[in-house]
Motif scaffolding. Sequence first.
Motif, mmCIF file in Angstrom:
data_model
loop_
_atom_site.group_PDB
_atom_site.id
_atom_site.type_symbol
_atom_site.label_atom_id
_atom_site.label_comp_id
_atom_site.label_asym_id
_atom_site.label_seq_id
_atom_site.Cartn_x
_atom_site.Cartn_y
_atom_site.Cartn_z
ATOM 1 N N ASN A 17 0.602 -1.194 -0.025
ATOM 2 C CA ASN A 17 -0.003 -0.003 -0.002
ATOM 3 C C ASN A 17 0.937 1.351 -0.058
ATOM 4 N N LYS A 18 1.059 1.887 -1.305
ATOM 5 C CA LYS A 18 1.728 3.186 -1.290
ATOM 6 C C LYS A 18 1.359 4.156 -0.445
ATOM 7 N N MET A 19 -0.133 4.374 -0.493
ATOM 8 C CA MET A 19 -0.388 5.475 0.069
ATOM 9 C C MET A 19 -0.240 5.294 1.810
ATOM 10 N N LEU B 22 7.076 4.502 -13.320
ATOM 11 C CA LEU B 22 6.805 3.619 -12.172
ATOM 12 C C LEU B 22 5.116 3.450 -12.084
ATOM 13 N N ASN B 23 4.576 3.767 -13.083
ATOM 14 C CA ASN B 23 2.928 3.485 -13.097
ATOM 15 C C ASN B 23 2.670 2.495 -14.405
ATOM 16 N N GLY B 24 2.333 1.573 -13.903
ATOM 17 C CA GLY B 24 1.876 0.396 -15.150
ATOM 18 C C GLY B 24 0.579 0.961 -15.898
ATOM 19 N N THR B 25 -0.405 1.469 -15.195
ATOM 20 C CA THR B 25 -1.558 2.030 -15.962
ATOM 21 C C THR B 25 -1.318 3.041 -16.939
ATOM 22 N N CYS B 26 -0.397 4.076 -16.367
ATOM 23 C CA CYS B 26 -0.200 5.028 -17.728
ATOM 24 C C CYS B 26 0.562 4.424 -18.650
ATOM 25 N N GLY C 252 -6.868 -5.059 -14.420
ATOM 26 C CA GLY C 252 -6.521 -5.127 -12.971
ATOM 27 C C GLY C 252 -5.050 -4.309 -12.508
ATOM 28 N N TYR C 253 -4.794 -3.225 -13.614
ATOM 29 C CA TYR C 253 -3.626 -2.699 -13.328
ATOM 30 C C TYR C 253 -3.856 -1.234 -12.353
ATOM 31 N N ALA C 254 -5.104 -0.690 -12.765
ATOM 32 C CA ALA C 254 -5.501 0.650 -12.172
ATOM 33 C C ALA C 254 -5.813 0.629 -10.873
ATOM 34 N N GLU C 255 -5.675 1.657 -10.204
ATOM 35 C CA GLU C 255 -6.161 2.074 -8.840
ATOM 36 C C GLU C 255 -7.611 2.011 -8.696
ATOM 37 N N ALA C 256 -8.321 1.580 -7.490
ATOM 38 C CA ALA C 256 -9.743 1.722 -7.494
ATOM 39 C C ALA C 256 -10.039 3.218 -8.096
ATOM 40 N N ALA D 238 -5.870 8.681 -9.600
ATOM 41 C CA ALA D 238 -4.721 8.862 -8.776
ATOM 42 C C ALA D 238 -3.549 8.085 -9.954
ATOM 43 N N ASP D 239 -3.601 7.150 -10.663
ATOM 44 C CA ASP D 239 -2.696 6.836 -11.710
ATOM 45 C C ASP D 239 -2.435 7.984 -12.833
ATOM 46 N N LEU D 240 -3.700 8.328 -13.503
ATOM 47 C CA LEU D 240 -3.596 9.364 -14.490
ATOM 48 C C LEU D 240 -2.932 10.594 -14.000
ATOM 49 N N LEU E 284 -0.129 10.967 -9.299
ATOM 50 C CA LEU E 284 -0.188 10.749 -7.849
ATOM 51 C C LEU E 284 0.516 9.543 -7.471
ATOM 52 N N ASP E 285 -0.118 8.250 -8.037
ATOM 53 C CA ASP E 285 0.524 7.127 -7.617
ATOM 54 C C ASP E 285 1.941 7.000 -7.850
ATOM 55 N N ALA E 286 2.571 7.372 -9.030
ATOM 56 C CA ALA E 286 3.878 7.345 -9.612
ATOM 57 C C ALA E 286 4.524 8.477 -8.483
ATOM 58 N N ARG F 61 3.871 8.881 -5.188
ATOM 59 C CA ARG F 61 4.135 8.175 -4.027
ATOM 60 C C ARG F 61 5.328 7.327 -4.281
ATOM 61 N N LYS F 62 5.547 6.514 -5.368
ATOM 62 C CA LYS F 62 6.661 5.630 -5.578
ATOM 63 C C LYS F 62 7.922 6.440 -5.333
ATOM 64 N N VAL F 63 7.898 7.519 -5.966
ATOM 65 C CA VAL F 63 9.111 8.245 -5.805
ATOM 66 C C VAL F 63 9.312 8.641 -4.585
ATOM 67 N N GLN G 152 7.231 -6.055 -14.915
ATOM 68 C CA GLN G 152 5.986 -5.705 -14.844
ATOM 69 C C GLN G 152 5.835 -5.004 -13.745
ATOM 70 N N GLY G 153 4.802 -3.553 -13.783
ATOM 71 C CA GLY G 153 4.811 -2.875 -12.735
ATOM 72 C C GLY G 153 3.542 -2.948 -12.090
ATOM 73 N N ALA G 154 2.483 -3.560 -12.565
ATOM 74 C CA ALA G 154 1.147 -3.907 -12.023
ATOM 75 C C ALA G 154 0.664 -5.088 -12.444
ATOM 76 N N GLY G 155 -0.430 -5.528 -11.570
ATOM 77 C CA GLY G 155 -1.160 -6.615 -11.872
ATOM 78 C C GLY G 155 -1.006 -7.629 -10.738
HETATM 79 N N1 HSE Z 1 -2.050 1.387 -10.312
HETATM 80 C C1 HSE Z 1 -0.541 0.983 -9.984
HETATM 81 C C2 HSE Z 1 -0.072 0.999 -11.399
HETATM 82 C C3 HSE Z 1 -0.753 -0.296 -9.352
HETATM 83 O O1 HSE Z 1 -0.906 0.951 -12.409
HETATM 84 O O2 HSE Z 1 1.414 1.155 -11.270
HETATM 85 C C4 HSE Z 1 0.873 -0.839 -9.265
HETATM 86 O O3 HSE Z 1 1.344 0.010 -8.060
#
Ligand code: HSE
Length: 386
Positions: free
Chosen positions: A86-88, A141-145, A170-174, A178-180, A183-185, A187-189, A281-284
């Motif tokens: 959980n990155k958040m 750092l974001n698989g969805t983007c 199943g890559y995107a956040e709920a 946050a992906d687009l 913000l998600d990336a 948080r990983k930085v 693979q960064g997500a899934g």
């Molecule tokens: N939503 C995130 C991503 C999941 O697409 O990278 C993995 O952290």
Amino acid sequence: MKVALLGYGTVGVGVRQMLLASPTLEAGPVLVRPGKADESWKVTAMEEILDDGEVGAVVEVMGGVDAAYRYAKAALTAGRHFVTANKMLVAAHAPALAALAEEKGVAFLFGAACGGGVPFLHNLARAVGSGDDVTALGGILNGTCNYILDAMERRGQDFARALSGAQSLGYAEADPGADLSGLDALRKVVLGCAAAWGLLPTEGLLREGIESFTAADVAALAALGRRCRLMGRAEMQGGRLCALVEPTVCPAASPAAAVLENGNLAWYRAKNAGQITLLGQGAGRYPTASAVLRDLEGILEGERSMLPRGCRPCRAEGGLLRRRYYVRCPGSAAAALEAERHFEGEAGTARLLTAPMTPAAIHQWAAARRGAGEEIFFAAWEEEEC
Ligand code: HSE
């Protein structure tokens, strides 16, 4: 070691399957929402997990911050190792959780929170633990983007269709916002900064997502032999830190441009090791679950922390770097930018490459123009073969 799970969604299902197949780990109870405990191994109260004296580690894959933080503190206080994807949670509470884990002599690991299946934080923390000095880190750092940008570029999909593909896989956040939005990336930085420097930047962070990227941008960049990737970057210069996420236009022949689908490419630069780049693979479900299992195996081998230098909040500075930016804006808005090159643009639209400027300056300029109702796309111009 018996492992309890908090949450049974995309990643949780994968973790349980891997625990059931593991020769060294045992699948324990799984915390689910009230009314969802339709199997004997599902429970609905954290106490049922902590009352099970055989549970040695608790894995949190439920998401959200407040409940996850309560459960994390309860698990650590009860002397259980705690692993999270959980990155958040980590970006918000790493200092307190790290201190509690240390006090209790148990592990607090979060390798799955950055890079999905790519073992980025492990490698970074090991480099720091071995005495190397990290100077910069970053990457895709974001698989969805990445999935969306790749689908737009290679398959000609429109943004909405590409996003729905990333969601169904199943890559995107709920909340895919946050992906687009980057913000998600970001948080990983931030987690990378914690592992590399023991610093958790909470202010002065800069973030630009991919929401304003269009098919016309794909075509204009292709004509320049470039592709767009969403990339994070953090750099330490003389004790000052810059941390940001921005679309970045890379040469089509660069390693970053070759990252396809849900791929991540994470790199760090250190004084002794030089540049290390990890790709995967960064997500899934399974890539992320594999990172959780890696943390659990690490605990069996004695790993306790990904924060070799502790962790304290700090302020980042957006004026520290200078970068060239590719910009698409209304022709009338371009005059405020110092351009090194002008490219061919649609009628009334300017496409240009700026002279080197600070990230803070371009982010401020874009915010002001958008405030005036203008459509802007900007991206860092990658000079290196990243
Ligand atoms: N939503 C995130 C991503 C999941 O697409 O990278 C993995 O952290």
